[in-house]
Design a protein around this motif. Structure first.
Motif, PDB file in Angstrom:
ATOM      1  N   TYR A 128       9.791   8.057   4.761  1.00  0.00           N
ATOM      2  CA  TYR A 128       9.561   7.534   3.304  1.00  0.00           C
ATOM      3  C   TYR A 128       8.181   7.036   3.435  1.00  0.00           C
ATOM      4  N   LEU A 129       7.843   6.484   4.536  1.00  0.00           N
ATOM      5  CA  LEU A 129       6.685   5.689   4.924  1.00  0.00           C
ATOM      6  C   LEU A 129       5.603   6.853   4.864  1.00  0.00           C
ATOM      7  N   GLU A 130       5.772   8.106   5.409  1.00  0.00           N
ATOM      8  CA  GLU A 130       5.100   9.135   5.522  1.00  0.00           C
ATOM      9  C   GLU A 130       4.582   9.621   4.034  1.00  0.00           C
ATOM     10  N   ASN A 131       5.775   9.893   3.335  1.00  0.00           N
ATOM     11  CA  ASN A 131       5.723  10.374   1.819  1.00  0.00           C
ATOM     12  C   ASN A 131       5.015   9.453   0.881  1.00  0.00           C
ATOM     13  N   PHE A 132       5.105   8.198   1.068  1.00  0.00           N
ATOM     14  CA  PHE A 132       4.485   7.274   0.417  1.00  0.00           C
ATOM     15  C   PHE A 132       2.790   7.187   0.635  1.00  0.00           C
ATOM     16  N   GLY A 133       2.693   7.572   1.994  1.00  0.00           N
ATOM     17  CA  GLY A 133       1.421   7.433   2.469  1.00  0.00           C
ATOM     18  C   GLY A 133       0.569   8.667   2.027  1.00  0.00           C
ATOM     19  N   ILE A 134       1.423   9.924   1.897  1.00  0.00           N
ATOM     20  CA  ILE A 134       0.943  11.237   1.435  1.00  0.00           C
ATOM     21  C   ILE A 134       0.606  10.981  -0.207  1.00  0.00           C
ATOM     22  N   ILE A 135       1.377  10.543  -0.926  1.00  0.00           N
ATOM     23  CA  ILE A 135       1.286  10.257  -2.286  1.00  0.00           C
ATOM     24  C   ILE A 135      -0.191   9.464  -2.594  1.00  0.00           C
ATOM     25  N   THR A 136      -0.289   8.447  -1.633  1.00  0.00           N
ATOM     26  CA  THR A 136      -1.477   7.504  -1.866  1.00  0.00           C
ATOM     27  C   THR A 136      -2.540   8.504  -1.653  1.00  0.00           C
ATOM     28  N   LEU A 137      -2.713   9.163  -0.510  1.00  0.00           N
ATOM     29  CA  LEU A 137      -3.857   9.911  -0.255  1.00  0.00           C
ATOM     30  C   LEU A 137      -3.960  11.043  -1.241  1.00  0.00           C
ATOM     31  N   LEU A 138      -2.956  11.773  -1.574  1.00  0.00           N
ATOM     32  CA  LEU A 138      -3.284  12.621  -2.798  1.00  0.00           C
ATOM     33  C   LEU A 138      -3.779  11.948  -3.941  1.00  0.00           C
ATOM     34  N   ASN A 139      -3.390  10.874  -4.431  1.00  0.00           N
ATOM     35  CA  ASN A 139      -3.846  10.172  -5.595  1.00  0.00           C
ATOM     36  C   ASN A 139      -5.229   9.578  -5.510  1.00  0.00           C
ATOM     37  N   THR A 140      -5.478   9.179  -4.262  1.00  0.00           N
ATOM     38  CA  THR A 140      -6.813   8.526  -4.242  1.00  0.00           C
ATOM     39  C   THR A 140      -8.110   9.549  -3.688  1.00  0.00           C
ATOM     40  N   TYR A 141      -7.462  10.817  -3.383  1.00  0.00           N
ATOM     41  CA  TYR A 141      -8.608  11.786  -3.059  1.00  0.00           C
ATOM     42  C   TYR A 141      -9.366  11.925  -4.282  1.00  0.00           C
ATOM     43  N   PRO A 142     -10.795  11.961  -3.905  1.00  0.00           N
ATOM     44  CA  PRO A 142     -11.529  12.446  -2.720  1.00  0.00           C
ATOM     45  C   PRO A 142     -11.970  10.777  -1.954  1.00  0.00           C
ATOM     46  N   ASP A 143     -11.462   9.810  -2.625  1.00  0.00           N
ATOM     47  CA  ASP A 143     -11.893   8.360  -1.805  1.00  0.00           C
ATOM     48  C   ASP A 143     -10.828   8.006  -1.129  1.00  0.00           C
ATOM     49  N   LEU A 144     -10.715   8.722  -0.150  1.00  0.00           N
ATOM     50  CA  LEU A 144      -9.787   8.488   1.174  1.00  0.00           C
ATOM     51  C   LEU A 144     -10.170   7.384   1.962  1.00  0.00           C
ATOM     52  N   SER A 145      -9.198   6.424   2.274  1.00  0.00           N
ATOM     53  CA  SER A 145      -9.470   5.339   3.369  1.00  0.00           C
ATOM     54  C   SER A 145      -9.062   5.801   4.590  1.00  0.00           C
ATOM     55  N   ARG A 146      -9.719   5.470   5.544  1.00  0.00           N
ATOM     56  CA  ARG A 146      -9.314   5.975   7.021  1.00  0.00           C
ATOM     57  C   ARG A 146      -8.262   5.052   7.367  1.00  0.00           C
ATOM     58  N   LEU A 147      -8.092   3.861   6.964  1.00  0.00           N
ATOM     59  CA  LEU A 147      -7.057   2.990   7.232  1.00  0.00           C
ATOM     60  C   LEU A 147      -5.545   3.669   6.646  1.00  0.00           C
ATOM     61  N   GLU A 148      -5.798   4.148   5.520  1.00  0.00           N
ATOM     62  CA  GLU A 148      -4.382   4.867   4.935  1.00  0.00           C
ATOM     63  C   GLU A 148      -4.257   6.145   5.420  1.00  0.00           C
ATOM     64  N   VAL A 149      -5.158   6.984   5.972  1.00  0.00           N
ATOM     65  CA  VAL A 149      -4.924   8.172   6.721  1.00  0.00           C
ATOM     66  C   VAL A 149      -4.196   7.752   7.971  1.00  0.00           C
ATOM     67  N   ASN A 150      -4.767   6.945   8.686  1.00  0.00           N
ATOM     68  CA  ASN A 150      -4.280   6.395  10.119  1.00  0.00           C
ATOM     69  C   ASN A 150      -2.667   5.726   9.948  1.00  0.00           C
ATOM     70  N   LEU A 151      -2.623   4.940   8.701  1.00  0.00           N
ATOM     71  CA  LEU A 151      -1.214   4.367   8.989  1.00  0.00           C
ATOM     72  C   LEU A 151      -0.236   5.661   8.235  1.00  0.00           C
ATOM     73  N   THR A 152      -0.525   6.389   7.685  1.00  0.00           N
ATOM     74  CA  THR A 152       0.319   7.736   7.362  1.00  0.00           C
ATOM     75  C   THR A 152       0.502   8.649   8.497  1.00  0.00           C
ATOM     76  N   MET A 153      -0.647   8.783   9.305  1.00  0.00           N
ATOM     77  CA  MET A 153      -0.475   9.523  10.274  1.00  0.00           C
ATOM     78  C   MET A 153       0.542   8.886  11.597  1.00  0.00           C
ATOM     79  N   ILE A 154       0.438   7.500  11.514  1.00  0.00           N
ATOM     80  CA  ILE A 154       1.494   6.744  12.386  1.00  0.00           C
ATOM     81  C   ILE A 154       2.878   7.012  11.997  1.00  0.00           C
TER      82      ILE A 154
END
Length: 188
Positions: A128-154
């Protein structure tokens, strides 16, 4: 912990566990056959984030989302993710009861072994944490934050590690049950 043991013990009937197992794997099969291929069709051979157990970095996410294009990102968000929001719950519940079923068969549905039943719940929560991270990344693209990417990857890596530990534990339990069953047949 006693509440968890009581809950598991009251819900590990073979038919119930089997029914949940079938439903869970039908949802998983649907993702493997329908939603993941539909999304990957836009990825030009790149793997989706939730299919990368060893992780990814900021540059990979940017490259993937560029490659997916607007339509591919939309399909990821509206086709793959909704099904993957059902699956973690089913995985956590089902595989908690699966391992509980085998612990009960071995007469060890008690501490410390019952903690194995928590592993699939950790898998579900991290999914679920991964999915919420992916949703956030998809919705904020192209303004991705490295922190959001790293948290999703974790979250992706936690899901991967806890899934692996769970299945190793399940295999060990099945081997122990197999040996115990063989010994009973040989000595009876």
């Amino acid at each position: 912990m006693q509440r968890l043991i009581k809950y598991i013990a009251s819900n590990v009937q073979g038919k119930k566990v089997l029914m949940l197992f079938v439903i869970t794997n039908m949802v998983y099969g649907f993702m493997l056959v329908v939603t993941i291929p539909k999304t990957i069709a836009y990825a030009n051979g790149m793997k989706l984030l939730d299919m990368m157990p060893t992780g990814y970095d900021y540059n990979y996410v940017v490259d993937l989302f560029n490659t997916l294009s607007v339509e591919g990102r939309h399909i990821y968000l509206t086709n793959q993710i909704p099904v993957d929001m059902v699956y973690p719950f089913l995985f956590g519940l089902t595989y908690c009861l699966v391992i509980g079923y085998f612990l009960k068969k071995l007469n060890i549905l008690k501490e410390p072994f019952v903690f194995l039943c928590v592993l699939p719940i950790i898998v579900g929560v991290s999914d679920y944490l991964e999915n919420f991270g992916i949703i956030t990344l998809l919705n904020t693209y192209p303004d991705l934050s490295r922190l959001e990417v790293n948290l999703t990857m974790i979250a992706s890596m936690l899901k991967s590690v806890s899934t692996s530990v769970y299945f190793v534990a399940l295999i060990v339990l099945l081997l122990v049950l197999g040996v115990k069953t063989l010994k009973l047949k040989i000595y009876s």
